[in-house]
Write a protein that holds these residues in place. Structure first.
Motif, PDB file in Angstrom:
ATOM      1  N   PHE A 135      49.954  -9.224 -19.672  1.00  0.00           N
ATOM      2  CA  PHE A 135      49.373  -7.739 -18.996  1.00  0.00           C
ATOM      3  C   PHE A 135      50.601  -6.577 -19.020  1.00  0.00           C
ATOM      4  O   PHE A 135      51.703  -6.771 -18.852  1.00  0.00           O
ATOM      5  CB  PHE A 135      49.380  -8.204 -17.558  1.00  0.00           C
ATOM      6  CG  PHE A 135      48.868  -6.861 -16.746  1.00  0.00           C
ATOM      7  CD1 PHE A 135      47.868  -5.963 -17.435  1.00  0.00           C
ATOM      8  CD2 PHE A 135      49.587  -6.250 -15.681  1.00  0.00           C
ATOM      9  CE1 PHE A 135      47.347  -5.013 -16.822  1.00  0.00           C
ATOM     10  CE2 PHE A 135      48.937  -5.205 -15.120  1.00  0.00           C
ATOM     11  CZ  PHE A 135      47.958  -4.393 -15.620  1.00  0.00           C
ATOM     12  N   MET A 137      51.837  -3.124 -18.392  1.00  0.00           N
ATOM     13  CA  MET A 137      51.803  -1.726 -17.644  1.00  0.00           C
ATOM     14  C   MET A 137      52.840  -1.033 -17.842  1.00  0.00           C
ATOM     15  O   MET A 137      53.005   0.164 -18.292  1.00  0.00           O
ATOM     16  CB  MET A 137      51.595  -2.297 -16.144  1.00  0.00           C
ATOM     17  CG  MET A 137      51.766  -1.247 -15.207  1.00  0.00           C
ATOM     18  SD  MET A 137      50.414  -0.071 -15.223  1.00  0.00           S
ATOM     19  CE  MET A 137      49.403  -0.458 -13.849  1.00  0.00           C
ATOM     20  N   THR A 138      54.357  -1.561 -17.767  1.00  0.00           N
ATOM     21  CA  THR A 138      55.303  -1.013 -17.636  1.00  0.00           C
ATOM     22  C   THR A 138      55.718  -0.121 -19.022  1.00  0.00           C
ATOM     23  O   THR A 138      55.413  -0.851 -19.979  1.00  0.00           O
ATOM     24  CB  THR A 138      56.449  -1.778 -17.249  1.00  0.00           C
ATOM     25  OG1 THR A 138      56.203  -2.334 -16.054  1.00  0.00           O
ATOM     26  CG2 THR A 138      57.884  -1.090 -17.098  1.00  0.00           C
ATOM     27  N   GLY A 143      57.887   2.655 -14.509  1.00  0.00           N
ATOM     28  CA  GLY A 143      57.805   1.454 -13.758  1.00  0.00           C
ATOM     29  C   GLY A 143      57.295   1.429 -12.773  1.00  0.00           C
ATOM     30  O   GLY A 143      56.177   1.112 -12.380  1.00  0.00           O
ATOM     31  N   SER A 144      58.074   1.971 -11.368  1.00  0.00           N
ATOM     32  CA  SER A 144      57.733   1.925 -10.277  1.00  0.00           C
ATOM     33  C   SER A 144      56.543   2.817 -10.006  1.00  0.00           C
ATOM     34  O   SER A 144      55.690   2.510  -9.356  1.00  0.00           O
ATOM     35  CB  SER A 144      58.729   2.238  -9.332  1.00  0.00           C
ATOM     36  OG  SER A 144      59.974   1.534  -9.395  1.00  0.00           O
ATOM     37  N   PHE A 168      59.195  -4.521 -21.528  1.00  0.00           N
ATOM     38  CA  PHE A 168      59.692  -5.706 -20.678  1.00  0.00           C
ATOM     39  C   PHE A 168      58.374  -6.460 -20.448  1.00  0.00           C
ATOM     40  O   PHE A 168      58.257  -6.952 -19.128  1.00  0.00           O
ATOM     41  CB  PHE A 168      60.157  -5.232 -19.498  1.00  0.00           C
ATOM     42  CG  PHE A 168      61.631  -5.486 -19.490  1.00  0.00           C
ATOM     43  CD1 PHE A 168      62.444  -6.573 -18.762  1.00  0.00           C
ATOM     44  CD2 PHE A 168      62.449  -4.333 -20.097  1.00  0.00           C
ATOM     45  CE1 PHE A 168      63.589  -6.839 -19.177  1.00  0.00           C
ATOM     46  CE2 PHE A 168      63.766  -4.729 -20.127  1.00  0.00           C
ATOM     47  CZ  PHE A 168      64.610  -5.878 -19.465  1.00  0.00           C
ATOM     48  N   GLY A 170      56.131  -9.627 -20.133  1.00  0.00           N
ATOM     49  CA  GLY A 170      56.266 -11.027 -20.494  1.00  0.00           C
ATOM     50  C   GLY A 170      55.286 -11.539 -21.512  1.00  0.00           C
ATOM     51  O   GLY A 170      54.029 -11.687 -21.505  1.00  0.00           O
ATOM     52  N   THR A 377      59.772  -3.396  -7.064  1.00  0.00           N
ATOM     53  CA  THR A 377      60.980  -3.829  -6.762  1.00  0.00           C
ATOM     54  C   THR A 377      60.926  -3.824  -4.986  1.00  0.00           C
ATOM     55  O   THR A 377      60.088  -3.421  -4.435  1.00  0.00           O
ATOM     56  CB  THR A 377      61.938  -2.478  -6.879  1.00  0.00           C
ATOM     57  OG1 THR A 377      61.471  -1.089  -6.055  1.00  0.00           O
ATOM     58  CG2 THR A 377      62.014  -2.266  -8.465  1.00  0.00           C
ATOM     59  N   GLN A 379      62.588  -1.874  -3.112  1.00  0.00           N
ATOM     60  CA  GLN A 379      62.501  -0.655  -2.243  1.00  0.00           C
ATOM     61  C   GLN A 379      60.948  -0.191  -2.384  1.00  0.00           C
ATOM     62  O   GLN A 379      60.394   0.264  -1.318  1.00  0.00           O
ATOM     63  CB  GLN A 379      63.053   0.595  -3.336  1.00  0.00           C
ATOM     64  CG  GLN A 379      64.486   0.540  -3.083  1.00  0.00           C
ATOM     65  CD  GLN A 379      65.305   0.080  -3.909  1.00  0.00           C
ATOM     66  OE1 GLN A 379      64.997  -0.595  -4.750  1.00  0.00           O
ATOM     67  NE2 GLN A 379      66.679   0.501  -3.983  1.00  0.00           N
TER      68      GLN A 379
END
Ligand code: FAD
Length: 394
Positions: A135, A137-138, A143-144, A168, A170, A377, A379
């Motif tokens: 998948f 997305m980033t 990212g966030s 990034f 996977g 993350t 945060q």
């Protein structure tokens, strides 16, 4: 709350422990030592397929009898979390490297058309070889803030044309297909997002580059580009009916919500391995009667128990079909911090042995960091919790 499991599930857990001890740990250490992901043709993956791993949870085309389904009985969230913890205890990187439809499977099950399930999950029913999906997305600039992705999808007759870059992701370069999040109009934010199946070998999909990572080296985290990448109109997740539908962002976020207790279980598994190694080291060096050592070991065990209870509670609520947004975020935020604390305490206990860089706790210390980054993350989890617990605005 009852986290009890029956005899059949206990047997599965024992089996996972056996595979972990006899295969997973060694394969993970080998990847870490060589500093590269497990190669696609590694015998470990063939063993996974032979054991019946890497299969889809999809029950197969309509009309297929339930008894024809391979891969064992369906599992509830609590047992999935316990199995996840056990695998991660032996090596979290190897667990992610394992073949299977993995992260995007939930999205396809929830939103895919029957034809898409058959085309994309069908080959995972009884795979003839290790197969992966991923998948994406980033992006380098998103990212966030996943609503800010810039990869675009433009309709062109009976096709979609995708342009953009992802990072990034996977298992991306080994995946049979990549579920790629893109926007129909970058100025329209989250409501313009949709997901598209991009099959390996599609012209325009390329530039695969496996990123360097401080830990979790057993699986690949890969950047890639889409340049005028043309996919069939019916590769839009959910089919063409989804074109007007505005839930593409929410569906993607659901994948991450469901994954948070899994990351918590990963973290607890990593931490448990560090605790056991710390205990073994203390016993071997006759350190158990020293207050500074006992204090650290107590802290490791206490923190892990707290994280584990939060993680299982999030899973138990899911099994009861009750809302668990706060608990899922809390379990992930707390357990990822605990994994970092516990591995750091283990490193302190090792002293110069840890600094040498060849002790398992040192590897676990490097592996633990990503638990606080992936799937939102720490945060970001705290932002979600603040919103839910005390209704702080976005
Ligand atoms: C090992 C690994 C595997 C991954 N696998 C995948 C994958 O398979 N698929 C995929 O799509 N992505 C994957 N990712 C990407 C991951 O989801 C992102 O790294 C993550 O979402 C953070 O984004 P970022 O790295 O761009 O950091 P940024 O979003 O730039 O954040 C930088 C820092 O700012 C903080 N921050 C950002 N916004 C806020 C805010 N509003 N309030 C407070 N603090 C904030 C963050 O917490 C962080 O500490 C993976 C990453 C890693 C490290």
């Amino acid at each position: 709350m009852d986290f009890g499991i029956d005899a059949a599930m206990r047997e599965r857990l024992e089996e996972a422990r056996h595979i972990g001890r006899t295969e997973v740990r060694q394969v993970g250490l080998e990847a870490d030592r060589l500093g590269r992901p497990i190669p696609v043709d590694h015998p470990y993956f063939k063993d996974c397929v032979a054991r019946g791993e890497g299969r889809t949870r999809w029950s197969g085309p309509k009309g297929r009898k339930p008894e024809d389904r391979k891969g064992g009985p369906p599992m509830n969230a609590v047992i999935i979390l316990l199995l996840t913890e056990e695998y991660s205890y032996w090596d979290r990187g190897v667990m992610v490297a394992n073949p299977g439809p993995n992260l995007p499977e939930g999205n396809v099950l929830a939103m895919g058309t029957e034809e898409q399930k058959e085309r994309f999950l069908g080959p995972f029913l009884e795979p003839d070889r290790p197969r992966w999906a991923c998948f994406g997305m980033t992006e380098p600039g998103a990212g966030s803030d996943a609503a800010a992705i810039k990869t675009t999808a433009r309709k062109d007759g009976k096709h979609w044309i995708l342009n953009g870059a992802k990072c990034f992701i996977g298992n991306a370069s080994r995946s049979d297909w990549l579920l790629v999040q893109a926007t129909l109009d970058p100025s329209k934010g989250r409501e313009a997002q949709r997901a598209f199946f991009v099959e390996r070998g599609t012209p325009g999909l390329g530039g695969f580059k496996i990123e360097k990572k401080m830990g979790l080296k057993a699986y690949e985290s890969t950047s890639f580009t889409l340049q005028d990448c043309r996919v069939r109109a019916d590769n839009l997740l959910g089919g063409e009916a989804r074109y007007e539908h505005k839930a593409g962002f929410k569906t993607a976020m659901r994948t991450f919500n469901a994954g948070r207790p899994i990351i918590a279980a990963n973290s607890v598994g990593i931490g448990r391995a560090a605790l056991d190694e710390a205990l073994a080291f203390a016993r071997e060096h006759d350190l158990l009667d020293r207050a500074r050592v006992r204090d650290r070991i107590e802290a490791m065990a206490r923190k892990l128990r707290m994280a584990r209870l939060l993680c299982l509670r999030a899973g138990w609520l899911a099994d009861q079909q009750r809302p668990n947004i706060v608990e899922a975020s809390m379990s992930k935020a707390v357990a990822a911090t605990v994994a970092q604390d516990v591995t750091a305490l283990g490193m302190e206990l090792l002293g110069t042995v840890g600094a040498r860089g060849d002790h398992l706790i040192e590897k676990l210390y490097r592996d633990a960091k990503a638990m606080d980054i992936v799937e939102g993350t720490g945060q970001i989890q705290r932002v979600i919790m603040a919103r839910q617990l005390v209704q702080l605005p976005r």
